[in-house]
Design an enzyme around this catalytic site. Structure first.
Site, PDB file in Angstrom:
ATOM      1  N   HIS A 147      30.095  53.838  74.864  1.00 27.53           N
ATOM      2  CA  HIS A 147      31.561  53.705  74.849  1.00 27.53           C
ATOM      3  C   HIS A 147      32.116  53.687  76.276  1.00 27.53           C
ATOM      4  CE1 HIS A 147      35.300  54.927  72.336  1.00 27.53           C
ATOM      5  NE2 HIS A 147      35.694  54.313  73.431  1.00 27.53           N
ATOM      6  N   LEU A 166      35.397  48.755  80.730  1.00 22.68           N
ATOM      7  CA  LEU A 166      35.174  48.178  82.059  1.00 22.68           C
ATOM      8  C   LEU A 166      36.362  47.362  82.553  1.00 22.68           C
ATOM      9  CD1 LEU A 166      31.386  47.226  81.798  1.00 22.68           C
ATOM     10  CD2 LEU A 166      32.401  49.158  83.030  1.00 22.68           C
ATOM     11  N   ARG A 167      37.343  47.119  81.684  1.00 19.73           N
ATOM     12  CA  ARG A 167      38.647  46.518  82.053  1.00 19.73           C
ATOM     13  C   ARG A 167      38.618  45.066  82.489  1.00 19.73           C
ATOM     14  NH1 ARG A 167      40.731  50.213  79.047  1.00 19.73           N
ATOM     15  NH2 ARG A 167      41.207  52.217  80.015  1.00 19.73           N
ATOM     16  N   ASN A 203      42.992  59.897  74.363  1.00 18.75           N
ATOM     17  CA  ASN A 203      43.083  59.629  72.935  1.00 18.75           C
ATOM     18  C   ASN A 203      41.684  59.555  72.334  1.00 18.75           C
ATOM     19  OD1 ASN A 203      44.049  58.994  70.452  1.00 18.75           O
ATOM     20  ND2 ASN A 203      44.669  56.908  70.952  1.00 18.75           N
ATOM     21  N   ASP A 261      33.507  57.343  76.819  1.00 23.97           N
ATOM     22  CA  ASP A 261      34.877  56.808  76.709  1.00 23.97           C
ATOM     23  C   ASP A 261      35.510  56.684  78.106  1.00 23.97           C
ATOM     24  OD1 ASP A 261      37.173  55.740  75.691  1.00 23.97           O
ATOM     25  OD2 ASP A 261      37.862  57.552  74.677  1.00 23.97           O
TER      26      ASP A 261
HETATM   27 ZN    ZN Z   1      39.055  55.176  71.161  1.00 25.85          ZN
END
Ligand code: ZN
Length: 429
Positions: A56, A59-60, A277, A304
């Site tokens: 998860h 990398l944008r 989140n 994440d």
């Molecule tokens: Zn998420």
């Protein structure tokens, strides 16, 4: 022919051995006196793990190259001990076609520091309505087998059911960001409780996660398909997972390093660094997550990793972007939190940070035993090194690091990808 001799490494906590690597493959394990022409990596006192795999990572690229690129994120991953990362699909444009997935794969290969495996979107443009080109993405050069609308929940039960049925045909998996949007909408940003009330922040109750986890394990049972729960954050979700696994339902789950340590009270100063989140939870949840990782109810640690540019993160808490950096600190946090406390030994770290994620993602080159014949993907860890995290030292383009200033015990010493040293002591080799 390139040859690497790793000497004296404690192989997954089972005692010191030498490892000979030729042309990217481990060819010998044992007491190896010398190997002509080999580069020698002295690893006395270090623990050798199979190369870490992150299920998860954000990398944008494409779309937000000011926050991270595939190259900068790959560098952060390599120094963090990773040899493979799964790049989430919520880029701009979204990874919802075969072409988009192949582009991510190619950019990862060009960077050459970790295997970048694209995750495909479940639905077109992450809109939650129409299935994306799941089959075409799977049959592409990128061989996508993990699908996720992460950032958003696949909230429509009918769409989730169809996605599970579709991926079953080729052994794929849907990774769910479990957040019922009716119970926790887009502005929900603080664990719902006394604190969110006092701070005046929109609450994100655990039940918004737990109802989706419960629904999705039942859909997995009904369809005979495989579901993966991303970033589990509550004790209630752990209870559901424990039950589902006892029934033989094909469900796996991940927890982030931050949810294993950081608690909701950190948001009381309105520091957006701690806005994430799902949100940070109370200590009861954190303790349940640690126990679940220790007993195998939660299969994997996933970062994440969510880089954000300053102008998106440095806002009033309610307006700031969700997410934290994680690639460079994940191993240290797991070592400091789980190994030091006796909740995981190094063999278990290998399981939750390499073998299980590689298996879930279907990456056959990763998570293999450190034995002759395996691809030489490995991470050398100094279990006694104490490092104080400095966000300005990051190779990520972003600085939203929740561990800044903390001293963690256990550090990645070196990372080896197919026999090539990619990172050494916090720098690209
Ligand atoms: Zn998420």
């Amino acid at each position: 022919m390139s040859t690497l001799l790793v000497t004296g490494a404690d192989l997954v906590g089972e005692g010191p051995q030498d490892l000979l690597v030729e042309d990217g493959v481990i060819t010998e394990v044992g007491r190896i006196r010398s190997a002509r022409g080999a580069d020698v990596l002295e690893a006395d006192g270090l623990v050798a793990l199979p190369g870490l795999v992150d299920l998860h990572t954000h990398l944008r690229e494409p779309g937000r190259e000011d926050a991270e690129t595939i190259a900068s994120g790959s560098a952060a991953a390599a120094v963090g001990g990773f040899t493979a990362v799964l790049a989430m699909a919520n880029t701009d444009p979204v990874t919802d076609t075969a072409e988009a997935a192949e582009r991510v794969l190619d950019l990862g290969r060009a960077a050459g520091l970790v295997d970048v495996q694209p995750v495909g979107a479940v639905t077109k443009a992450l809109a939650g309505e129409e299935l994306a080109e799941l089959g075409l993405m799977h049959r592409s050069r990128a061989k996508v087998s993990v699908f996720s609308d992460d950032g958003k929940c696949v909230h429509d039960a009918r769409v989730m059911r169809r996605a599970l049925e579709y991926v079953r045909a080729f052994g794929g998996v849907v990774s769910q960001h479990a957040q019922d949007p009716r119970l926790a909408g887009p502005s929900a940003c603080c664990h719902e409780g006394e604190l969110s009330g006092r701070l005046g922040l929109p609450g994100w109750p655990g039940i918004a996660e737990e109802t989706i986890v419960a629904r999705d394990v039942m859909l997995a049972r009904h369809t005979g398909s495989r579901v993966h729960i991303a970033h589990v954050s509550t004790a209630g979700s752990v209870e559901v997972l424990r039950w589902a696994k006892a029934q033989g339902i094909d469900v796996t789950a991940e927890v982030t390093p931050h949810h294993l340590v950081l608690t909701t009270d950190l948001v009381s100063g309105y520091d957006p660094t701690f806005k994430v989140n799902p949100p940070l939870r109370p200590l009861e949840d954190v303790e349940a997550l640690r126990a679940a990782l220790s007993d195998g109810t939660i299969d994997a640690v996933a970062t994440d990793h969510a880089p954000h540019a300053r102008h998106d993160k440095e806002h009033a808490f309610v307006d700031a972007a969700f997410g934290m950096l994680g690639l460079e600190t994940a191993l240290a946090v797991v070592s400091d939190t789980m190994v030091r406390a006796g909740l995981l030994d190094w063999a278990a770290v290998a399981r939750v940070m390499s073998q299980a994620p590689a298996r879930i993602a279907g990456l056959s080159d990763h998570g293999q035993p450190l034995a002759a014949g395996s691809p030489a993907n490995l991470t050398l860890v100094d279990p006694t090194a104490e490092v104080t995290v400095d966000r300005s030292a990051s190779l990520s383009l972003s600085r939203n690091n929740p561990w800044h200033g903390r001293t963690l015990r256990g550090a990645v010493h070196a990372t080896v990808l197919r026999g090539r040293v990619t990172a050494m002591k916090g720098a690209i080799a």
